[in-house]
Design a protein around this motif. Structure first.
Motif, mmCIF file in Angstrom:
data_model
loop_
_atom_site.group_PDB
_atom_site.id
_atom_site.type_symbol
_atom_site.label_atom_id
_atom_site.label_comp_id
_atom_site.label_asym_id
_atom_site.label_seq_id
_atom_site.Cartn_x
_atom_site.Cartn_y
_atom_site.Cartn_z
ATOM 1 N N THR A 297 10.768 5.493 9.482
ATOM 2 C CA THR A 297 9.647 4.705 8.963
ATOM 3 C C THR A 297 9.499 4.923 7.461
ATOM 4 O O THR A 297 9.477 6.067 6.978
ATOM 5 C CB THR A 297 8.342 5.089 9.668
ATOM 6 N N ARG A 298 9.425 3.808 6.733
ATOM 7 C CA ARG A 298 9.104 3.859 5.306
ATOM 8 C C ARG A 298 7.713 3.266 5.130
ATOM 9 O O ARG A 298 7.346 2.303 5.832
ATOM 10 C CB ARG A 298 10.115 3.074 4.477
ATOM 11 N N VAL A 299 6.954 3.804 4.175
ATOM 12 C CA VAL A 299 5.547 3.412 4.020
ATOM 13 C C VAL A 299 5.288 2.989 2.577
ATOM 14 O O VAL A 299 5.770 3.627 1.625
ATOM 15 C CB VAL A 299 4.598 4.564 4.402
ATOM 16 N N SER A 300 4.543 1.884 2.454
ATOM 17 C CA SER A 300 4.043 1.431 1.153
ATOM 18 C C SER A 300 2.546 1.147 1.318
ATOM 19 O O SER A 300 2.116 0.638 2.355
ATOM 20 C CB SER A 300 4.787 0.176 0.700
ATOM 21 N N VAL A 301 1.743 1.491 0.272
ATOM 22 C CA VAL A 301 0.282 1.342 0.347
ATOM 23 C C VAL A 301 -0.222 0.722 -0.955
ATOM 24 O O VAL A 301 0.217 1.124 -2.049
ATOM 25 C CB VAL A 301 -0.419 2.699 0.581
ATOM 26 N N ILE A 302 -1.138 -0.264 -0.818
ATOM 27 C CA ILE A 302 -1.853 -0.798 -1.991
ATOM 28 C C ILE A 302 -3.320 -0.971 -1.605
ATOM 29 O O ILE A 302 -3.657 -1.117 -0.426
ATOM 30 C CB ILE A 302 -1.289 -2.147 -2.482
ATOM 31 N N ARG A 303 -4.167 -0.895 -2.628
ATOM 32 C CA ARG A 303 -5.573 -1.233 -2.428
ATOM 33 C C ARG A 303 -5.875 -2.452 -3.287
ATOM 34 O O ARG A 303 -5.210 -2.716 -4.298
ATOM 35 C CB ARG A 303 -6.474 -0.056 -2.800
ATOM 36 N N TYR A 304 -6.862 -3.229 -2.852
ATOM 37 C CA TYR A 304 -7.193 -4.449 -3.589
ATOM 38 C C TYR A 304 -8.686 -4.718 -3.473
ATOM 39 O O TYR A 304 -9.367 -4.226 -2.567
ATOM 40 C CB TYR A 304 -6.389 -5.638 -3.061
#
Length: 645
Positions: free
Chosen positions: A472-479
């Motif tokens: 599993t690879r993870v990417s996170v953003i907030r907006y």
């Protein structure tokens, strides 16, 4: 002598006298050239009175005549393949040969008698003739006699070589007595026109008149009797007898035959078949002079359909064989199936032919589907995917893989495996392969305390899986009103560093206002899902959007574009504690399907460990759906139910 003449005619008397004294008298005493009556003395006395130029002209003319005569070749008589010397004389001609050639005669004894050649020949070749005349024996086939002469027309009248050999060795010429032709026949010899020369080695053949056959030997050879100076033919002449064809045609099975003259030469037989039969071959036969019929006798064949044999791995049962009116039924052994019709009927198509109404079927093996390659393990089958093949699955246990279901033995029966295809899997969680993108709403309506709950929930979800470059690879953003790309986490930032990923997650700030979810989806497609940012094209993209309200921009278009690239979008809609109600149609626009919308009605406090466990269960789903990929698992679990918390 010639040089002396030139000196005396062309030079002074003193030179001539000197020549006379040195070369002619050779110092003899008492010899005076002024009184000597020999031709040199006379020449010396008269030489000064000659006109030297005129004398030289006559001298050179005389020399030219001598040289021309010396350069001219012999006149020879030439002819080719003459049957006799007289024949050669009649058809031949005179030819002047080259200077270095002679006249040659050549006589050969062939199976057609003697043949004669006369020609010009090189002198060296003529000299070889005498050494080669060991082959010269006119009484034997293959004899070659050659000899040469060198005077004009010397080879015209006589054969030269041949006659001399006959004169010297008359006992070597052995002749067989002429052959009498058989009654109703004839004898043919190579030298038929020269009956006086049927020599040893000559072969004569016999032939009969039309309507008769040679009975006996068809040829005879003239040979010398052992120990005798006598020649005789080695075979007696044959007889010529009238003939007939050996076979007499009187019966025809399935028909009848009539002949106008039995089996005699010229007789014609007619063959006719009965109804239900067809003639195979010619209906007319003629007894020919060769004593053979013009062709083989025909037969009457029963009119039938092409015969059927049992198909491979099957059986055939017919009511009347392959005759018209018969019906054949086909069946197959277990594990095989008919390719088409199981019943065929034989019927007439015209007066001479019958056919089956349909093509014959074949028994095709009922193959199970190909198992193919499997990730992290291998299949072992007794007979591949053929009938009654038993297969089992062995997984790479050293990497924590195990078969699912546990009972991995299954059998191919009538083209279908008796159990679902197993797989090699690992416990999920924590093992799965996906690119997980978390899009977190940090608008002002969320509130700082709820933001902390959201972050704890995101951390718990990430901890449910093993983060790694091949898992599993993870990417996170907030907006909020805009995407915070300064604090974003990319897929390749922490490929094999799960603790580093969580530490980075904990630093994400909470600030801002507004909710532009459509803008966040577009940014995810444009930037975060690039291969250069660690996204894998062969792995399913799972996008999880956590929001508490309606977006201020359009979300349907950006969501559709993202899903067209293969991403699965899930929306966790969290109703805030302020009593605002979520717009479910709006959430469906974000996810693209009502089956991928999860409503949390107890506020952000509902993002508990229980909800997180339930979410990961939905992600894992059926362990054998698409191997380690979660695409099939999501589709299976979320396409059947929705949960509200």
């Amino acid at each position: 002598m010639f040089s002396g003449i030139v000196i005396c005619l062309y030079m002074r008397r003193s030179v001539c006298l000197l020549w006379y004294t040195i070369f002619y008298t050779q110092g003899k005493k008492g010899v005076d050239p002024m009184t000597d009556q020999s031709w040199p003395g006379i020449l010396c006395r008269i030489a000064p009175q000659f006109n030297y130029h005129a004398a030289m002209n006559w001298l050179f003319y005389f020399i030219s005549v001598l040289l021309a005569a010396r350069a001219t070749g012999t006149l020879c008589f030439v002819c080719d393949t003459a049957k006799s010397n007289e024949h050669c004389t009649r058809k031949g001609r005179i030819r002047r040969c080259a200077r270095d050639q002679m006249c040659q005669n050549e006589a050969r004894t062939t199976d057609r008698g003697i043949r004669i050649w006369k020609r010009c020949k090189q002198k060296l070749a003529c000299e070889n003739n005498y050494r080669q005349n060991v082959q010269c024996n006119p009484s034997e086939l293959g004899s070659i006699c050659r000899c040469c002469c060198n005077t004009d027309r010397c080879n015209l009248k006589l054969l030269y070589c041949h006659e001399k050999i006959i004169e010297q060795f008359p006992e070597r010429i052995l002749l067989c007595p002429p052959l009498e032709p058989p009654d109703n026949g004839r004898v043919i010899c190579p030298n038929k026109n020269d009956v006086s020369f049927i020599g040893v080695g000559t072969t004569c053949t016999f032939d009969c008149d039309p309507g008769y056959d040679v009975i006996g030997q068809s040829s005879s050879r003239c040979t010398k009797l052992p120990h005798q100076n006598v020649a005789r033919f080695d075979k007696e002449p044959p007889m010529c007898l009238k003939h007939e064809c050996a076979i007499q045609h009187t019966e025809l099975e399935g028909g009848n035959v009539t002949c106008n003259d039995s089996n005699m030469i010229g007789s014609v037989c007619r063959f006719v078949c009965e109804a239900g039969y067809v003639l195979s071959g010619s209906n007319l036969l003629t007894c020919e002079p060769s004593r053979f019929w013009s062709t083989v006798a025909p037969t009457c064949q029963l009119i039938v359909c092409p015969a059927h044999i049992d198909p491979a791995n099957g059986l055939t049962e017919c009511t009347e064989g392959n005759r018209p009116g018969s019906q054949c039924r086909f069946s197959c052994n277990q594990g095989y199936a008919l390719s088409n019709n199981s019943t065929l009927n034989c019927s007439f198509t015209n007066e001479t032919n019958a056919e089956w109404d349909k093509p014959a079927p074949i028994c095709e093996e009922m193959l199970c589907s190909e198992l193919g390659q499997i990730n992290n393990g291998q299949f072992s089958c007794s007979k591949s995917n053929h009938f009654n093949s038993t297969c089992s699955l062995e997984c790479n246990a050293d990497q924590d893989y195990f078969p699912s279901p546990r009972n991995t033995e299954f059998v191919c029966i009538d083209g279908v495996w008796d159990a679902p295809r197993p797989c090699c899997t690992r416990n999920c969680p924590p093992y799965t392969k996906m690119d997980l993108l978390l899009i977190l709403d940090s608008s002002s309506s969320v509130g700082r305390e709820n933001w902390k709950s959201m972050m704890q929930f995101a951390e718990t979800v990430i901890n449910s899986f093993v983060v790694g470059s091949n898992l599993t690879r993870v990417s996170v953003i907030r907006y909020n009103r805009k995407v915070d790309n300064a604090t974003q986490i990319l897929f390749n930032d922490f490929l094999d560093d799960q603790e580093g990923l969580l530490n980075k997650l904990r630093t994400l700030p909470y600030r801002g206002s507004g909710t532009n979810t459509g803008q966040a989806l577009s940014y995810a497609k444009r930037e975060l899902l690039k291969e250069s940012n660690g996204n894998r094209k062969e792995v399913t993209d799972v996008v999880v959007v956590i929001t508490d309200g309606r977006s201020h921009d359009k979300v349907a278009g950006p969501s559709r574009a993202l899903r067209n690239d293969g991403a699965l979008i899930y929306v966790i809609g969290v109703e805030p504690d302020n009593g605002n109600i979520l717009d479910e149609e709006h959430l469906i626009d974000v996810s693209g399907s009502a089956t991928r919308v999860i409503r949390v009605t107890s506020g952000f406090s509902g993002l508990t460990d229980t909800f997180q466990a339930d979410l990961t269960e939905h992600i894992c789903g059926n362990l054998c759906s698409d191997g380690d990929s979660i695409t099939g698992r999501f589709l299976e679990r979320f396409s059947t139910s929705r949960k509200t918390y």
